[in-house]
Write an enzyme that holds these catalytic residues in place. Structure first.
Site: not given
Length: 115
Positions: A76, A81
């Site tokens: 994730r 990011h």
């Protein structure tokens, strides 16, 4: 941690995992690689799975160490990011190789929690 929250979050992950499988059913890697909509839908769902898993921390990680919680959250984090550096081949391998056993583990856990 209330068990309803755990059960609901696990069900969320199961539902999203099934959605990823439906999105990619009958696709080859080449098909996937060329289908921007499916890639984005899968990446979004991977992020949602990671968020659901993160909401269960740290209790679930301690109580259910057989589930790869760290890996789920890590994927994730990469998707969110480092979005433009996501390796689509690794995502494909993950949803083909790692997602089905994860969903089986979570189904088993859900069954244990329901009994």
């Amino acid at each position: 941690m209330p068990s309803r929250k755990l059960k609901q979050r696990i069900q969320d992950i199961l539902d999203i995992g099934a959605e990823i499988e439906a999105f990619t059913q009958d696709m080859s890697f080449t098909d996937f690689q060329q289908d921007t909509r499916t890639i984005k839908a899968v990446l979004y769902n991977v992020a949602v799975i990671g968020e659901a898993a993160a909401s269960l921390m740290p209790e679930a990680e301690v109580d259910y160490p057989e589930i790869p919680w760290v890996d789920i959250r890590g994927l994730r984090n990469i998707v969110i990011h480092e979005y433009f550096r996501v390796n689509i081949e690794i995502i494909w391998e993950t949803i083909q190789r790692d997602l089905p056993p994860l969903l089986e583990q979570l189904q088993e856990l859900q069954s244990r929690l329901n009994s």
